[in-house]
Scaffold this motif. Structure first.
Motif, PDB file in Angstrom:
ATOM      1  N   VAL A  84       0.827  -1.198   0.000  1.00 14.55           N
ATOM      2  CA  VAL A  84       0.000   0.000   0.000  1.00 14.55           C
ATOM      3  C   VAL A  84       0.869   1.259   0.000  1.00 14.55           C
ATOM      4  N   HIS A  85       1.899   1.277   0.839  1.00 14.11           N
ATOM      5  CA  HIS A  85       2.723   2.478   0.997  1.00 14.11           C
ATOM      6  C   HIS A  85       4.185   2.073   1.195  1.00 14.11           C
ATOM      7  N   TRP A  86       5.059   2.631   0.370  1.00 14.22           N
ATOM      8  CA  TRP A  86       6.501   2.401   0.429  1.00 14.22           C
ATOM      9  C   TRP A  86       7.129   3.725   0.838  1.00 14.22           C
ATOM     10  N   ILE A  87       7.928   3.731   1.883  1.00 15.50           N
ATOM     11  CA  ILE A  87       8.573   4.957   2.350  1.00 15.50           C
ATOM     12  C   ILE A  87      10.079   4.769   2.320  1.00 15.50           C
ATOM     13  N   ASP A  88      10.742   5.650   1.582  1.00 19.00           N
ATOM     14  CA  ASP A  88      12.193   5.625   1.436  1.00 19.00           C
ATOM     15  C   ASP A  88      12.797   6.863   2.077  1.00 19.00           C
ATOM     16  N   LEU A  89      14.050   6.772   2.451  1.00 17.08           N
ATOM     17  CA  LEU A  89      14.789   7.900   3.001  1.00 17.08           C
ATOM     18  C   LEU A  89      15.979   8.199   2.120  1.00 17.08           C
ATOM     19  N   GLY A  90      16.387   9.464   2.094  1.00 14.48           N
ATOM     20  CA  GLY A  90      17.583   9.824   1.341  1.00 14.48           C
ATOM     21  C   GLY A  90      17.267  10.224  -0.076  1.00 14.48           C
ATOM     22  N   GLN A  91      18.077   9.720  -1.014  1.00  9.76           N
ATOM     23  CA  GLN A  91      17.957  10.096  -2.416  1.00  9.76           C
ATOM     24  C   GLN A  91      18.007   8.852  -3.305  1.00  9.76           C
ATOM     25  N   PRO A  92      16.901   8.097  -3.355  1.00 13.94           N
ATOM     26  CA  PRO A  92      16.902   6.894  -4.188  1.00 13.94           C
ATOM     27  C   PRO A  92      17.085   7.230  -5.662  1.00 13.94           C
ATOM     28  N   ASP A  93      17.670   6.296  -6.407  1.00 15.08           N
ATOM     29  CA  ASP A  93      17.907   6.558  -7.826  1.00 15.08           C
ATOM     30  C   ASP A  93      16.619   6.400  -8.636  1.00 15.08           C
ATOM     31  N   GLU A  94      16.676   6.849  -9.881  1.00 12.94           N
ATOM     32  CA  GLU A  94      15.514   6.867 -10.755  1.00 12.94           C
ATOM     33  C   GLU A  94      14.904   5.476 -10.947  1.00 12.94           C
ATOM     34  N   LYS A  95      15.754   4.468 -11.186  1.00 16.31           N
ATOM     35  CA  LYS A  95      15.239   3.116 -11.429  1.00 16.31           C
ATOM     36  C   LYS A  95      14.470   2.593 -10.225  1.00 16.31           C
ATOM     37  N   ARG A  96      14.994   2.845  -9.034  1.00 19.67           N
ATOM     38  CA  ARG A  96      14.315   2.393  -7.813  1.00 19.67           C
ATOM     39  C   ARG A  96      12.955   3.079  -7.680  1.00 19.67           C
ATOM     40  N   LEU A  97      12.896   4.379  -7.952  1.00 20.75           N
ATOM     41  CA  LEU A  97      11.632   5.105  -7.842  1.00 20.75           C
ATOM     42  C   LEU A  97      10.616   4.628  -8.879  1.00 20.75           C
ATOM     43  N   VAL A  98      11.041   4.424 -10.097  1.00 18.57           N
ATOM     44  CA  VAL A  98      10.137   3.946 -11.153  1.00 18.57           C
ATOM     45  C   VAL A  98       9.574   2.580 -10.767  1.00 18.57           C
ATOM     46  N   ARG A  99      10.452   1.665 -10.359  1.00 15.39           N
ATOM     47  CA  ARG A  99      10.031   0.317  -9.972  1.00 15.39           C
ATOM     48  C   ARG A  99       9.067   0.370  -8.788  1.00 15.39           C
ATOM     49  N   THR A 100       9.388   1.186  -7.800  1.00  9.90           N
ATOM     50  CA  THR A 100       8.568   1.273  -6.599  1.00  9.90           C
ATOM     51  C   THR A 100       7.211   1.902  -6.886  1.00  9.90           C
ATOM     52  N   CYS A 101       7.177   2.944  -7.708  1.00 12.00           N
ATOM     53  CA  CYS A 101       5.901   3.587  -8.050  1.00 12.00           C
ATOM     54  C   CYS A 101       4.972   2.625  -8.791  1.00 12.00           C
ATOM     55  N   GLY A 102       5.538   1.669  -9.497  1.00 16.00           N
ATOM     56  CA  GLY A 102       4.737   0.672 -10.187  1.00 16.00           C
ATOM     57  C   GLY A 102       4.229  -0.428  -9.270  1.00 16.00           C
ATOM     58  N   ARG A 103       4.871  -0.590  -8.127  1.00 20.03           N
ATOM     59  CA  ARG A 103       4.509  -1.677  -7.203  1.00 20.03           C
ATOM     60  C   ARG A 103       3.594  -1.253  -6.063  1.00 20.03           C
ATOM     61  N   SER A 104       3.576   0.021  -5.718  1.00 15.97           N
ATOM     62  CA  SER A 104       2.873   0.477  -4.526  1.00 15.97           C
ATOM     63  C   SER A 104       1.828   1.534  -4.867  1.00 15.97           C
ATOM     64  N   ARG A 105       0.762   1.577  -4.080  1.00 16.18           N
ATOM     65  CA  ARG A 105      -0.264   2.601  -4.291  1.00 16.18           C
ATOM     66  C   ARG A 105       0.272   3.990  -3.973  1.00 16.18           C
ATOM     67  N   LYS A 106       1.137   4.081  -2.972  1.00 13.58           N
ATOM     68  CA  LYS A 106       1.705   5.366  -2.579  1.00 13.58           C
ATOM     69  C   LYS A 106       3.186   5.179  -2.273  1.00 13.58           C
ATOM     70  N   VAL A 107       4.006   6.129  -2.730  1.00 12.60           N
ATOM     71  CA  VAL A 107       5.443   6.111  -2.463  1.00 12.60           C
ATOM     72  C   VAL A 107       5.816   7.472  -1.877  1.00 12.60           C
ATOM     73  N   SER A 108       6.492   7.451  -0.739  1.00 11.16           N
ATOM     74  CA  SER A 108       6.953   8.686  -0.103  1.00 11.16           C
ATOM     75  C   SER A 108       8.457   8.616   0.061  1.00 11.16           C
ATOM     76  N   VAL A 109       9.112   9.754  -0.172  1.00 13.69           N
ATOM     77  CA  VAL A 109      10.558   9.860   0.017  1.00 13.69           C
ATOM     78  C   VAL A 109      10.811  11.064   0.913  1.00 13.69           C
ATOM     79  N   TYR A 110      11.616  10.851   1.950  1.00  8.75           N
ATOM     80  CA  TYR A 110      12.040  11.930   2.843  1.00  8.75           C
ATOM     81  C   TYR A 110      13.537  12.109   2.645  1.00  8.75           C
ATOM     82  N   SER A 111      13.899  13.227   2.010  1.00  9.89           N
ATOM     83  CA  SER A 111      15.295  13.512   1.723  1.00  9.89           C
ATOM     84  C   SER A 111      15.779  14.568   2.707  1.00  9.89           C
ATOM     85  N   PHE A 112      16.990  14.378   3.239  1.00  9.02           N
ATOM     86  CA  PHE A 112      17.446  15.276   4.294  1.00  9.02           C
ATOM     87  C   PHE A 112      18.897  15.716   4.137  1.00  9.02           C
ATOM     88  N   ALA A 113      19.455  15.611   2.962  1.00  3.87           N
ATOM     89  CA  ALA A 113      20.844  16.024   2.728  1.00  3.87           C
ATOM     90  C   ALA A 113      20.876  17.414   2.101  1.00  3.87           C
TER      91      ALA A 113
END
Length: 185
Positions: A84-113
């Motif tokens: 349902v919801h995938w939450i990542d931290l940092g700065q995931p790469d493009e391939k990871r985000l594309v793959r994750t957006c296709g697998r989950s209803r919602k994807v959140s990224v919290y970047s702090f650098a």
């Protein structure tokens, strides 16, 4: 001999005045030896901000992202096991985000650098049509200050008011200004 995870206990009281949500959480967090206290506190904050009101649609759980590269920092699966919801931290790469957006209803990224804005500027145009991606930037100085609140046994009060987070622990308060880089509310 391998280093073991350090266990932190946190009692968290959330008052989200912007959305009229109030909740209490008792969390046990395993901090990987290579994880900083700053990152662990961002993980805790992401949990509290995304925890569902009830478990009717599954629970939000801490992931194994520090141990397994293909795992999120946090994830929520519904009662049938669907993501349902995938939450990542940092700065995931493009391939990871594309793959994750296709697998989950919602994807959140919290970047702090310090480099978060530059990282997102390079990716933003590639995700204009993606509706389930939400990207947040926490200013680096504020996230580092949040890390100073980490203690093996914490009692945190988190208040969200007018888009600003106030995190209080032991008489010390850290103010966080999360900037939405992508995604609708």
């Amino acid at each position: 001999m391998a280093l073991k995870a350090i266990i932190y206990k946190a009692k968290v009281s959330l008052s989200d005045l912007d959305h009229n949500i109030y909740s209490d959480h008792e969390l046990t967090i395993a901090r990987h030896p290579s994880e900083t206290e700053e990152r662990m506190m961002i993980r805790l904050l992401a949990y509290v901000l995304n925890a569902p009101e009830n478990n009717d649609h599954g629970t939000l759980e801490f992931g194994k992202d520090m141990w397994e590269a293909d795992e999120p920092a946090l994830s929520q699966h519904d009662l049938t096991g669907l993501l349902v919801h995938w939450i990542d931290l940092g700065q995931p790469d493009e391939k990871r985000l594309v793959r994750t957006c296709g697998r989950s209803r919602k994807v959140s990224v919290y970047s702090f650098a310090n480099t978060a804005a530059t990282w997102w500027a390079g990716l933003a145009g590639k995700f204009t049509r993606v509706q389930n991606l939400h990207v947040w930037q926490i200013p680096a100085a504020e996230s580092q200050e949040l890390g100073t609140l980490a203690d093996r046994s914490m009692s945190l009060t988190i208040t969200l008011q007018d888009g600003v987070l106030f995190v209080e622990e032991g008489g010390r308060t850290v103010e966080l200004h999360l900037a939405r880089l992508c995604g609708a509310e």
